[in-house]
Design a protein around this motif. Structure first.
Motif, mmCIF file in Angstrom:
data_model
loop_
_atom_site.group_PDB
_atom_site.id
_atom_site.type_symbol
_atom_site.label_atom_id
_atom_site.label_comp_id
_atom_site.label_asym_id
_atom_site.label_seq_id
_atom_site.Cartn_x
_atom_site.Cartn_y
_atom_site.Cartn_z
ATOM 1 N N GLU A 162 40.138 37.430 69.277
ATOM 2 C CA GLU A 162 40.710 38.475 67.852
ATOM 3 C C GLU A 162 41.245 37.926 66.989
ATOM 4 N N ILE A 163 41.901 37.544 66.871
ATOM 5 C CA ILE A 163 42.591 36.576 66.316
ATOM 6 C C ILE A 163 42.029 36.268 65.113
ATOM 7 N N LEU A 164 41.043 35.330 65.460
ATOM 8 C CA LEU A 164 40.123 33.976 64.600
ATOM 9 C C LEU A 164 39.396 35.442 63.477
ATOM 10 N N MET A 165 39.500 36.342 63.727
ATOM 11 C CA MET A 165 38.309 37.659 63.684
ATOM 12 C C MET A 165 39.079 38.408 62.945
ATOM 13 N N GLU A 166 40.268 38.607 63.071
ATOM 14 C CA GLU A 166 40.662 38.681 62.018
ATOM 15 C C GLU A 166 41.574 38.355 60.747
ATOM 16 N N SER A 167 41.616 37.339 60.976
ATOM 17 C CA SER A 167 42.447 36.202 59.963
ATOM 18 C C SER A 167 41.204 35.906 58.618
ATOM 19 N N ILE A 168 39.961 36.090 59.114
ATOM 20 C CA ILE A 168 38.820 35.839 58.880
ATOM 21 C C ILE A 168 38.416 36.392 57.435
ATOM 22 N N GLN A 169 38.094 38.122 58.542
ATOM 23 C CA GLN A 169 37.703 39.168 57.273
ATOM 24 C C GLN A 169 39.223 39.500 56.612
ATOM 25 N N LEU A 170 40.088 38.866 56.937
ATOM 26 C CA LEU A 170 41.423 39.705 56.117
ATOM 27 C C LEU A 170 41.835 38.447 55.014
ATOM 28 N N TYR A 171 40.802 37.597 54.906
ATOM 29 C CA TYR A 171 41.633 36.603 54.114
ATOM 30 C C TYR A 171 39.973 37.140 53.025
ATOM 31 N N ALA A 172 38.744 36.669 53.966
ATOM 32 C CA ALA A 172 37.866 37.298 53.192
ATOM 33 C C ALA A 172 38.387 38.314 51.789
ATOM 34 N N LYS A 173 39.114 39.906 52.747
ATOM 35 C CA LYS A 173 38.666 41.222 51.520
ATOM 36 C C LYS A 173 40.575 40.527 50.392
ATOM 37 N N GLN A 174 41.056 40.324 51.004
ATOM 38 C CA GLN A 174 42.358 39.334 50.443
ATOM 39 C C GLN A 174 41.166 38.809 48.862
ATOM 40 N N ASN A 175 39.991 37.823 49.302
ATOM 41 C CA ASN A 175 39.722 37.349 47.753
ATOM 42 C C ASN A 175 38.811 37.902 47.467
ATOM 43 N N ASP A 176 38.139 39.291 47.545
ATOM 44 C CA ASP A 176 36.934 39.813 47.409
ATOM 45 C C ASP A 176 35.892 39.208 47.851
ATOM 46 N N TYR A 177 36.101 38.686 49.476
ATOM 47 C CA TYR A 177 34.485 37.937 49.312
ATOM 48 C C TYR A 177 33.752 39.415 50.814
ATOM 49 N N VAL A 178 32.122 38.499 50.720
ATOM 50 C CA VAL A 178 31.376 39.920 51.407
ATOM 51 C C VAL A 178 31.221 38.461 52.355
ATOM 52 N N LEU A 179 31.571 38.703 53.789
ATOM 53 C CA LEU A 179 31.124 37.493 54.538
ATOM 54 C C LEU A 179 29.594 38.276 54.394
ATOM 55 N N SER A 180 28.617 37.460 54.853
ATOM 56 C CA SER A 180 27.372 37.314 54.936
ATOM 57 C C SER A 180 26.793 37.228 56.445
ATOM 58 N N ALA A 181 27.177 36.118 56.782
ATOM 59 C CA ALA A 181 27.358 35.859 58.653
ATOM 60 C C ALA A 181 28.255 34.812 58.622
ATOM 61 N N SER A 210 41.019 23.012 50.366
ATOM 62 C CA SER A 210 41.943 24.528 51.180
ATOM 63 C C SER A 210 42.871 24.957 50.012
ATOM 64 N N ASP A 211 43.189 25.697 50.503
ATOM 65 C CA ASP A 211 44.279 26.429 49.546
ATOM 66 C C ASP A 211 45.026 28.005 50.671
ATOM 67 N N SER A 212 44.643 27.840 51.596
ATOM 68 C CA SER A 212 44.133 29.409 52.795
ATOM 69 C C SER A 212 46.191 29.005 53.329
ATOM 70 N N GLY A 213 46.719 27.827 53.192
ATOM 71 C CA GLY A 213 48.095 27.509 53.659
ATOM 72 C C GLY A 213 48.461 27.422 54.833
ATOM 73 N N ASP A 214 49.359 28.358 55.650
ATOM 74 C CA ASP A 214 49.359 28.807 56.348
ATOM 75 C C ASP A 214 47.852 30.063 57.226
ATOM 76 N N PHE A 215 47.644 29.262 56.990
ATOM 77 C CA PHE A 215 46.000 31.074 57.273
ATOM 78 C C PHE A 215 46.789 31.438 58.743
ATOM 79 N N PHE A 216 47.002 31.004 59.485
ATOM 80 C CA PHE A 216 47.224 32.224 61.243
ATOM 81 C C PHE A 216 47.804 32.185 61.406
ATOM 82 N N GLY A 217 49.002 31.854 60.016
ATOM 83 C CA GLY A 217 50.760 32.184 60.386
ATOM 84 C C GLY A 217 51.065 33.700 60.391
ATOM 85 N N GLU A 218 50.424 34.342 59.667
ATOM 86 C CA GLU A 218 51.174 35.751 59.600
ATOM 87 C C GLU A 218 50.394 36.759 61.323
#
Length: 274
Positions: A26-45, A152-160
């Motif tokens: 759950e934490i992993l997917m929440e992190s990825i989805q938020l990162y994608a949204k913040q950077n205007d990416y649409v995750l296709s897979a 990498s430009d994600s910094g502390d990706f999982f921090g929040e």
């Protein structure tokens, strides 16, 4: 922009675990989805690779599949029963599938996400970039190979997403003797105890979480108190299951069980001849 993600799950999980955190699907997917949204990416897979036989990943594959992640079970890496088999197999599987998609479905994505800290993926990243795709590497802070930093430009990706305070450390040694008794009682009452049933029973009787049960089992396996093996059962669709057996020659097991050791030994002999 369309993005596709490839996740070296064991690398990410281990990096966080070494810092005192246990990553959940759950934490992993929440992190990825938020990162994608913040950077205007649409995750296709999203493709995720791991040896799901590991105790730490019990039920993780089901959790990922339910949220539409394509999982790849790559057996034999970091398995207590077969530590020398198929080293880096997940890395090879990830690289091969990523290159296949790059070469045959080039229009599938514009941005390539790779979640890992392993520098062995550097040739893959160069190949993806050479095909005109943007590359983003997401790893655990402090655990990423220095050559991946340029991607990498994600910094502390999982921090929040991770708790600011680390959870109190569980001490499996405190529950060990009671766990031995619980497993012994189960094995005296049933033909065999599948690993799933053993974990649920330990969680219920000890009053600990499944995560703590996994830690307890890892400790018992590492100390040679518990053994794991496959048991053939024709009533199962796959024809076999994983079972836990007590090491009846271990001094702690003998001290806890006393005279019951011989009765359990007879039951184990029947398992081997089944």
């Amino acid at each position: 922009m369309k993005a596709i993600a490839f996740i070296d799950y064991e690398n990410i999980w281990t990096g966080l675990f070494e810092q005192g955190y246990e990553l959940t699907p759950e934490i992993l997917m929440e992190s990825i989805q938020l990162y994608a949204k913040q950077n205007d990416y649409v995750l296709s897979a999203i493709y995720l690779y791991a040896n799901f036989d590991r105790e730490e990943f019990w039920r993780a594959q089901t959790s990922f599949e339910k949220i539409h992640v394509y999982t790849r079970h790559v057996y034999g890496k970091n398995n207590f029963a077969s530590t020398g088999l198929r080293r880096n197999a997940a890395d090879v599987e990830l690289i091969l599938e990523a290159q296949e998609i790059l070469l045959t479905r080039t229009a599938t994505f514009d941005v390539f996400f790779l979640l890992t800290g392993d520098g062995d993926f550097l040739p893959l990243l160069r190949k993806v970039r050479a095909w005109g795709k943007d590359v983003k590497v997401i790893g655990v802070k402090g655990s990423m190979h220095h050559e991946l930093q340029a991607f990498s430009d994600s910094g502390d990706f999982f921090g929040e997403f991770l708790p600011q305070e680390r959870p109190q450390e569980y001490e499996p040694e405190k529950d060990l003797e009671q766990a031995i008794s619980i497993i012994a009682q189960l094995q005296l009452s049933m033909t065999y105890i599948a690993s799933t049933k053993a974990r649920l029973a330990l969680s219920d009787h000890l009053g600990v979480t499944i995560s703590q049960v996994k830690e307890l089992i890892r400790y018992a396996l590492r100390e040679g108190i518990l053994l794991e093996q496959e048991y053939a059962d024709s009533s199962l669709k796959i024809g076999k299951t994983k079972v836990y057996l007590l090491n009846l020659d271990h001094s702690i097991v003998q001290a806890v069980l006393g005279s019951a050791v011989e009765e359990i030994r007879k039951r184990y002999a029947k398992l081997r001849t089944h």
